[in-house]
Design an enzyme around this catalytic site. Structure first.
Site, mmCIF file in Angstrom:
data_model
loop_
_atom_site.group_PDB
_atom_site.id
_atom_site.type_symbol
_atom_site.label_atom_id
_atom_site.label_comp_id
_atom_site.label_asym_id
_atom_site.label_seq_id
_atom_site.Cartn_x
_atom_site.Cartn_y
_atom_site.Cartn_z
ATOM 1 N N CYS A 114 53.144 55.638 -7.781
ATOM 2 C CA CYS A 114 53.492 54.487 -6.945
ATOM 3 C C CYS A 114 54.948 54.469 -6.506
ATOM 4 O O CYS A 114 55.286 53.808 -5.527
ATOM 5 C CB CYS A 114 53.162 53.196 -7.684
ATOM 6 S SG CYS A 114 51.421 53.047 -8.157
ATOM 7 N N HIS A 240 57.182 47.807 -4.468
ATOM 8 C CA HIS A 240 55.821 48.325 -4.573
ATOM 9 C C HIS A 240 54.872 47.150 -4.746
ATOM 10 O O HIS A 240 55.088 46.277 -5.590
ATOM 11 C CB HIS A 240 55.723 49.280 -5.763
ATOM 12 C CG HIS A 240 54.324 49.572 -6.171
ATOM 13 N ND1 HIS A 240 53.337 49.926 -5.265
ATOM 14 C CD2 HIS A 240 53.714 49.544 -7.393
ATOM 15 C CE1 HIS A 240 52.203 50.116 -5.911
ATOM 16 N NE2 HIS A 240 52.403 49.877 -7.198
ATOM 17 N N ASN A 270 46.764 47.114 -3.760
ATOM 18 C CA ASN A 270 47.727 48.091 -4.269
ATOM 19 C C ASN A 270 47.416 49.443 -3.644
ATOM 20 O O ASN A 270 46.407 50.067 -3.968
ATOM 21 C CB ASN A 270 47.628 48.159 -5.793
ATOM 22 C CG ASN A 270 48.605 49.146 -6.414
ATOM 23 O OD1 ASN A 270 49.134 50.030 -5.751
ATOM 24 N ND2 ASN A 270 48.821 49.012 -7.711
#
Length: 314
Positions: A114, A240, A270
Site C-alpha cells: 500500500c 493511503h 481500499n
C-alpha cells in the site's frame, strides 16, 4: 541536481460499483458494521479483462491527456502494485507497449504494497534529479479483487480495484520534498499476501490500527519538517485510503487546520498502491487546488513499509 515537478494527476476506475449491501449476501456482514468500522460505503471491482496493466494504462492515458503530453515524451514508467498475477513482462513494460512507446523508456515495477506509490514518486524524483530521466509516468494500479478472501468478513469488505497516475517532469526548481521512508520489520506480517495462505490478502487489522494511531502523527510531522512546511500551510492531505477512522483524525492531530482531507475510501474502498493518486485525482477534478499549493502524501502497508512526501499542486 535537477528538480522535479508534478504536471498532472489522472485515474481510472472500473464501472462496476459494489455497495455494502451486495457483500451481505456473500459473508456475515452488513452496511452499518462496515461503515462504522472502516467508513466504506461502496467500492469498484474490475471485470475479467480489466487487469492491472489495463487499468494502469487507462490511468496513464488520462494523465497524459490532462497534461497535453505525448507518450513518446515519457522516458520512464514506474508501476507500483502488489496484485499483478503475472511476473514477467512487468506491468510497466506492458503499459509502455499499450501506449505505443517506441522510444525505449525505462520500465520498472515496485512492490511495497500500500505504500508503493510514494515510494515510486521518490524513485522517479531521484532518477530525474540524477539526469537519468526527464519525464516520468508514476502509476499505482491494483486489482485486489483477484487476491481477496471472500470468506473473511474482516478483509473482503475493504478491498477494491483501480489505478491512478502522476506525470512528473524535470524542472529548474524542486517541487517535491525529500521522501521520508522506512519500515517496521517486526510488523512485516501484519499485512500480507502469501502463498501459504492461498495468495489471498490477510491482515492483523488491530495491529495496523494501533500503529497508525500511535506512530503515524509523528511520522507525518517528520515528513513536514523535512519538507519545511508548517502543518497550517498544508492545502491538502492525501493518505493511503485504508480506513476512515485513521484518515479523518490526522489533520487535527498534526495541526493541519486548513487542509482538505481526501476521504475517497468512502466510495472507492481500499485500492492499496492506487489509492493516493486515485484520491488526489478525484479531489482535483471536483475542486482544483491553487498551483503550487502543498499537499502531504503518506502511505503505509505490508512490510510494514511507509513513505511520504510533500508535493506542490500542478
Amino acid at each position: 541536481m535537477t528538480g522535479s515537478r508534478l504536471v498532472a494527476v489522472g485515474h481510472f476506475q472500473p464501472a462496476r460499483v459494489v455497495p455494502n449491501s451486495e457483500l451481505e449476501s456473500m459473508v456475515d456482514t452488513n452496511d452499518e458494521w462496515i461503515q462504522r468500522r472502516v467508513g466504506i460505503r461502496e467500492r469498484r471491482w474490475a471485470g475479467p479483462d480489466e487487469t492491472v496493466d489495463v487499468m494502469a494504462t487507462k490511468a496513464a492515458q488520462d494523465v497524459l491527456a490532462k497534461a497535453g503530453v505525448e507518450a513518446a515524451e515519457v522516458d520512464m514508467v514506474i508501476v507500483a502494485t502488489c496484485s499483478a498475477l503475472d511476473r514477467s513482462p512487468n506491468m510497466a513494460s506492458r503499459v509502455a507497449l499499450a501506449l505505443g512507446m517506441t522510444n525505449h523508456p525505462a520500465t520498472l515495477d515496485i512492490n511495497t504494497a500500500c505504500s508503493g506509490f510514494p515510494h515510486a514518486v521518490a524513485i522517479a524524483q531521484h532518477a530525474i534529479g540524477a539526469g537519468a530521466a526527464r519525464t516520468a509516468l508514476v502509476i499505482g494500479a491494483e486489482k485486489l479483487s483477484d487476491v481477496t478472501d471472500y470468506t473473511d468478513r474482516t478483509t473482503c469488505v475493504l478491498t477494491a480495484d483501480g489505478a491512478g497516475a502522476f506525470l512528473l517532469t524535470a524542472d529548474p526548481d524542486e517541487h517535491i520534498s525529500p521522501v521520508l521512508w522506512g519500515c517496521v520489520p517486526e510488523m512485516g506480517d501484519a499485512v500480507r499476501i502469501e502463498r501459504a495462505e492461498g495468495d489471498k490478502f490477510a491482515q492483523n487489522g488491530r495491529a495496523v490500527f494501533r500503529w497508525t494511531t500511535y506512530e503515524l502523527p509523528q511520522i507525518a510531522r517528520d515528513v513536514l519538517d523535512r519538507a519545511k512546511v508548517a502543518p497550517e500551510n498544508l492545502a491538502a492531505i492525501v493518505l493511503h485510503q485504508a480506513n476512515l477512522r485513521i484518515i479523518e483524525p490526522l489533520a487535527r492531530q498534526i495541526g493541519a487546520v486548513n487542509a482538505r482531507v481526501a476521504t475517497d475510501v468512502v466510495e472507492s474502498g481500499n485500492t492499496s498502491a492506487a489509492s493516493i493518486p486515485l484520491a488526489l485525482s478525484k479531489m482535483l477534478e471536483k475542486e482544483p487546488l491553487p498551483s503550487g499549493a502543498p499537499i502531504l502524501l503518506f502511505a503505509f502497508g505490508g512490510g510494514l513499509a511507509y513513505a511520504g512526501q510533500v508535493v506542490l499542486a500542478p
